[in-house]
Design a protein around this motif. Structure first.
Motif, PDB file in Angstrom:
ATOM      1  N   CYS A  56       6.535  -1.422  14.378  1.00  0.00           N
ATOM      2  CA  CYS A  56       5.486  -1.800  13.424  1.00  0.00           C
ATOM      3  C   CYS A  56       5.701  -3.227  12.925  1.00  0.00           C
ATOM      4  CB  CYS A  56       5.485  -0.826  12.245  1.00  0.00           C
ATOM      5  SG  CYS A  56       4.185  -1.191  11.043  1.00  0.00           S
ATOM      6  N   GLU A  58       4.765  -4.604  10.167  1.00  0.00           N
ATOM      7  CA  GLU A  58       4.953  -4.761   8.721  1.00  0.00           C
ATOM      8  C   GLU A  58       6.443  -4.819   8.365  1.00  0.00           C
ATOM      9  OE1 GLU A  58       1.883  -5.559   8.200  1.00  0.00           O
ATOM     10  OE2 GLU A  58       1.317  -4.148   6.626  1.00  0.00           O
ATOM     11  N   CYS A  60       8.007  -3.487   5.487  1.00  0.00           N
ATOM     12  CA  CYS A  60       8.348  -2.567   4.390  1.00  0.00           C
ATOM     13  C   CYS A  60       9.873  -2.339   4.373  1.00  0.00           C
ATOM     14  CB  CYS A  60       7.616  -1.246   4.589  1.00  0.00           C
ATOM     15  SG  CYS A  60       5.858  -1.485   4.950  1.00  0.00           S
ATOM     16  N   CYS A  63      11.658   0.937   5.588  1.00  0.00           N
ATOM     17  CA  CYS A  63      11.152   1.699   6.738  1.00  0.00           C
ATOM     18  C   CYS A  63      11.956   1.556   8.022  1.00  0.00           C
ATOM     19  CB  CYS A  63       9.692   1.331   7.005  1.00  0.00           C
ATOM     20  SG  CYS A  63       8.953   2.425   8.241  1.00  0.00           S
ATOM     21  N   ALA A 104       2.953   4.436  13.255  1.00  0.00           N
ATOM     22  CA  ALA A 104       3.547   3.190  12.749  1.00  0.00           C
ATOM     23  C   ALA A 104       2.644   2.009  13.099  1.00  0.00           C
ATOM     24  CB  ALA A 104       4.940   3.000  13.341  1.00  0.00           C
ATOM     25  N   ARG A 172       1.570  -7.489   3.538  1.00  0.00           N
ATOM     26  CA  ARG A 172       0.248  -7.094   3.039  1.00  0.00           C
ATOM     27  C   ARG A 172       0.342  -7.022   1.521  1.00  0.00           C
ATOM     28  NH1 ARG A 172       1.950  -1.756   5.243  1.00  0.00           N
ATOM     29  NH2 ARG A 172       2.896  -0.830   3.401  1.00  0.00           N
TER      30      ARG A 172
HETATM   31 FE1  SF4 Z   1       4.900   0.079   9.311  1.00  0.00          FE
HETATM   32 FE2  SF4 Z   1       4.176   2.053   7.656  1.00  0.00          FE
HETATM   33 FE3  SF4 Z   1       6.793   1.590   8.195  1.00  0.00          FE
HETATM   34 FE4  SF4 Z   1       5.449  -0.141   6.698  1.00  0.00          FE
HETATM   35  S1  SF4 Z   1       5.860   2.013   6.199  1.00  0.00           S
HETATM   36  S2  SF4 Z   1       6.824  -0.656   8.419  1.00  0.00           S
HETATM   37  S3  SF4 Z   1       3.420  -0.057   7.653  1.00  0.00           S
HETATM   38  S4  SF4 Z   1       5.243   2.277   9.653  1.00  0.00           S
END
Ligand code: SF4
Ligand code: SAM
Ligand code: DTB
Length: 326
Positions: A56, A58, A60, A63, A104, A172
């Motif tokens: 993914c 992103e 985060c 994660c 993801a 984001r």
């Molecule tokens: Fe990606 Fe969702 Fe994990 Fe953020 S929480 S890195 S958007 S899979």
């Protein structure tokens, strides 16, 4: 006792006042409100499946699936529809009444994967299960397509306060998150949104998050309260775990603020003892993830949950049932 009103006009000060009540009084009040709005001993059972894992874009900070960190998670492309259907069948046999499909993705893209995802939703729904999905950001036509395929609810967590959010995710914004939630609501889907405890947030951040959730009109139908599952390789690998007392305080406050919503004792339940989990149920939690795995992390073993249900006299809420008090 007159039934408390369902309010969306909570002030920040009112939320703080509830949150800061002496804990035992808070728990008892939450239990009383819970009893007004929900049958005792009925808990929603949801099973998660990661249909597309890892890779993914992103960042985060919690994660396992972000490309920004080396977590050792084995990435895979979108699973086959038949594999997902089989997993949903097994989840149902194990006692789950809602099946949650996680991907993801930063956002849903208009490609073959999305067409396959819609088919997964149709197949799971046809098994008589409620279907939830968590796929990242959405635009209106995609939300409508999911609804038409039979989706019950869409999960999209706010995670923490608007103020603390940029410390956890930079790819984001909170406004992006709120926009997707609006799109989900406007498509006529149930809204599932909550947060994570243990990100290094302050009490003020938790109060802010609860205030944001409780001023949605209508309230989210389900509010997952996750306890951070620390993932080696992520910036939060060594974060201090939230205490049981903080967990119960957040659950009880959420129950008082959003009396009709499902409050889900979500990720991180495996690090709580059965007695600690029971305390969370007394304080108003009435939904859990059932099954050996969350998305990438282990969950509570099925036999342990069967024993917990047995000893507490808990019943799984049937799919599509109105959770009314008896
Ligand atoms: Fe990606 Fe969702 Fe994990 Fe953020 S929480 S890195 S958007 S899979
Ligand atoms: N990519 C989509 C998104 O971010 O909305 C869907 C999947 S994402 C993994 C779903 C949610 O799981 C996150 O918003 C977060 O609240 C929660 N989550 C992820 N990793 C977690 C962890 N290690 N501990 C606790 N909760 C976690
Ligand atoms: C939610 O609030 N928690 C779930 C679900 N919604 C998608 C996800 C928990 C993920 C835990 C970490 C993992 O399995 O990787």
């Amino acid at each position: 006792m007159e039934k408390p009103k369902v309010r969306s006009d909570w002030t920040r000060a009112e939320v703080a006042q509830l949150y800061q009540r002496p804990l035992l009084a808070l728990i008892m009040e939450a239990a009383a409100v819970h009893r007004e709005f929900h049958p005792p001993g009925v808990i929603q059972t949801c099973t998660l499946l990661s249909v597309k894992t890892g890779g993914c874009s992103e960042d985060c900070a919690y994660c396992a699936q972000s490309v920004h960190y080396q977590t050792g998670v084995k990435a895979h492309k979108l699973l086959d529809v038949t594999v997902v259907e089989e997993a949903a069948r097994r989840a149902k046999a194990a006692g789950a009444t809602r099946f949650c499909i996680g991907a993801a993705w930063r956002e849903v893209r208009p490609n073959r994967d999305f067409a396959n995802l819609l088919e997964m939703v149709r197949r799971v729904r046809a098994l008589g299960l409620e279907v939830c999905a968590t796929l990242g950001m959405l635009v209106p036509w995609q939300a409508r397509a999911l609804r038409e395929a039979g989706l019950t609810a869409y999960n999209h967590n706010l995670d923490t306060s608007a103020a603390y959010y940029p410390r956890i995710i930079t790819t984001r914004t909170y406004a992006d998150r709120l926009r997707t939630l609006q799109v989900v609501r406007e498509a006529g889907l149930q809204v599932c949104t909550g947060g994570i405890l243990g990100l290094g947030e302050s009490e003020a951040d938790r109060i802010d998050l609860l205030h944001t959730l409780a001023t949605f009109e209508p309230h989210p139908e389900s509010v997952p309260i996750n306890r951070l599952v620390p993932i080696p390789g992520t910036p939060l690998a060594k974060a201090k775990p939230p205490s049981i007392w903080e967990t119960v305080r957040v659950i009880a406050t959420a129950r008082l603020l959003m009396p009709t919503s499902k409050i889900r004792l979500a990720a991180g339940r495996e690090s709580l003892s059965p007695v600690e989990q029971a305390l969370c149920f007394v304080a108003g939690a009435n939904s859990i993830f059932l099954g050996e795995r969350l998305l990438t992390a282990p969950n509570v073993p099925l036999e342990a949950d069967q024993a917990l249900f047995e000893v507490l006299g808990i019943q799984a809420q049937p799919a599509f049932a109105e959770n009314l008090p008896t």
